[in-house]
Design a protein around this motif. Structure first.
Motif, PDB file in Angstrom:
ATOM      1  N   TYR A 188      -4.303  45.910  12.128  1.00  0.00           N
ATOM      2  CA  TYR A 188      -4.325  46.382  13.503  1.00  0.00           C
ATOM      3  C   TYR A 188      -4.775  45.224  14.392  1.00  0.00           C
ATOM      4  O   TYR A 188      -5.969  45.060  14.641  1.00  0.00           O
ATOM      5  CB  TYR A 188      -5.268  47.573  13.648  1.00  0.00           C
TER       6      TYR A 188
ATOM      7  N   ASN B  37      -5.133  62.721   7.658  1.00  0.00           N
ATOM      8  CA  ASN B  37      -4.538  61.691   8.500  1.00  0.00           C
ATOM      9  C   ASN B  37      -3.316  61.104   7.794  1.00  0.00           C
ATOM     10  O   ASN B  37      -3.444  60.273   6.893  1.00  0.00           O
ATOM     11  CB  ASN B  37      -5.559  60.586   8.772  1.00  0.00           C
TER      12      ASN B  37
ATOM     13  N   ARG C 170      -5.280  57.251  14.103  1.00  0.00           N
ATOM     14  CA  ARG C 170      -6.043  56.016  13.874  1.00  0.00           C
ATOM     15  C   ARG C 170      -5.546  55.272  12.641  1.00  0.00           C
ATOM     16  O   ARG C 170      -5.550  54.046  12.607  1.00  0.00           O
ATOM     17  CB  ARG C 170      -7.528  56.364  13.726  1.00  0.00           C
TER      18      ARG C 170
ATOM     19  N   LEU D 227     -13.292  61.724  12.551  1.00  0.00           N
ATOM     20  CA  LEU D 227     -11.899  61.606  12.146  1.00  0.00           C
ATOM     21  C   LEU D 227     -11.342  62.992  11.804  1.00  0.00           C
ATOM     22  O   LEU D 227     -12.057  63.828  11.251  1.00  0.00           O
ATOM     23  CB  LEU D 227     -11.825  60.712  10.905  1.00  0.00           C
TER      24      LEU D 227
ATOM     25  N   PHE E 271     -13.602  53.871  14.692  1.00  0.00           N
ATOM     26  CA  PHE E 271     -13.070  54.913  15.568  1.00  0.00           C
ATOM     27  C   PHE E 271     -14.216  55.731  16.145  1.00  0.00           C
ATOM     28  O   PHE E 271     -15.247  55.902  15.507  1.00  0.00           O
ATOM     29  CB  PHE E 271     -12.088  55.824  14.819  1.00  0.00           C
TER      30      PHE E 271
END
Length: 270
Positions: A86, A170, A204, A166, A162
């Protein structure tokens, strides 16, 4: 570098689906424990018990590959050249030097240098990926296509990466690039219909190196990552404790997920 113990366990399957669990290992390379901080030796960032969550795989004819060594030795889900997953965000390294809490994993001056990182990649990273790639190629040769489900878990709250909590489930498909859109819709349909679990698709976590590298749908290779918030199946204050009763609802969801993945077929195979 000393030759390591077995780098993985692999129970081959008879279906197009392979489940890979790269971060559940607890093994350390020789001498590494003495170099880690007290916090580092707790291996907190392990994907605790994920291999147990998929313990039904053999019953359904699904292959299951599980790494034996800790991600603190080398992270099998990171680019071997160090490219960030990322860009612009806080990314972990191929050989992590800080935990997810941001604290040092190594005693002062004991971290790996560039040559050690390269040696670990040669001894641990590359052989694992050679076997994973070979297994996927064999599956595709038998069935005409292969599906890789990359299984992970993480602490429900990690401010380093994050804000807030969460979601429980995911799903990552590299923004749709790592698998057929029908397969992604099939998977997310199961997750989004799972009562009692929050969920997101390409939030995320969009998939790490494994999902992005092996997910080549045009070549018949489809990859998805499922990152699970740990507190939806375990007590995060007792990391080593496996509670089958607490995990049962999640295991039921995962079983429905993989059964749906097994029913899916790409165009031309129906």
């Amino acid at each position: 570098m000393t030759e390591p113990a077995a780098l993985f366990t692999l129970v081959p399957g008879q279906t197009p689906l392979l489940v890979d669990v790269p971060h559940a290992g607890l093994g350390l390379s020789p001498g590494l424990s003495d170099r880690l901080t007290d916090s580092g030796r707790r291996l907190t960032d392990t994907d605790w018990h994920v291999e147990k969550l998929y313990g039904f795989a053999a019953e359904l004819g699904i292959g299951l590959m599980v790494a034996t060594h800790s991600r603190y030795v080398v992270d099998l889900n990171r680019d071997p050249q160090g490219r960030a997953l990322y860009p612009g965000a806080d990314n972990t390294e191929l050989c992590p030097t800080r935990g997810f809490d941001g604290e040092p994993l190594y005693r002062e001056g004991a971290g790996p240098d560039t040559s050690e990182v390269a040696a670990r990649a040669a001894v641990y990273w590359h052989p694992y990926h050679q076997r994973l790639a070979a297994e996927l190629q064999a599956i595709r040769a038998r069935h005409g296509y292969a599906i890789l489900l990359d299984g992970h878990s993480i602490a429900a709250e990690v401010p380093r990466f994050f804000p807030g909590r969460l979601p429980d489930l995911n799903l990552g498909t590299n923004d749709g690039a790592s698998c057929d859109p029908g397969l992604a819709a099939c998977a997310y349909g199961i997750l989004s219909a799972s009562e009692g679990f929050s969920h997101v698709h390409n939030g995320r976590f969009k998939g790490g190196f494994i999902t992005r590298h092996y997910g080549r749908p045009a070549e018949g290779l489809h990859a998805l990552q499922l990152e699970i918030a740990r507190d939806c199946y375990m007590d995060e204050a007792r990391l080593e404790h496996w509670d089958a009763v607490r995990a049962a609802p999640l295991i039921a969801v995962l079983r429905r997920l993989v059964e749906a993945l097994l029913r899916w077929q790409p165009a031309g195979h129906r």
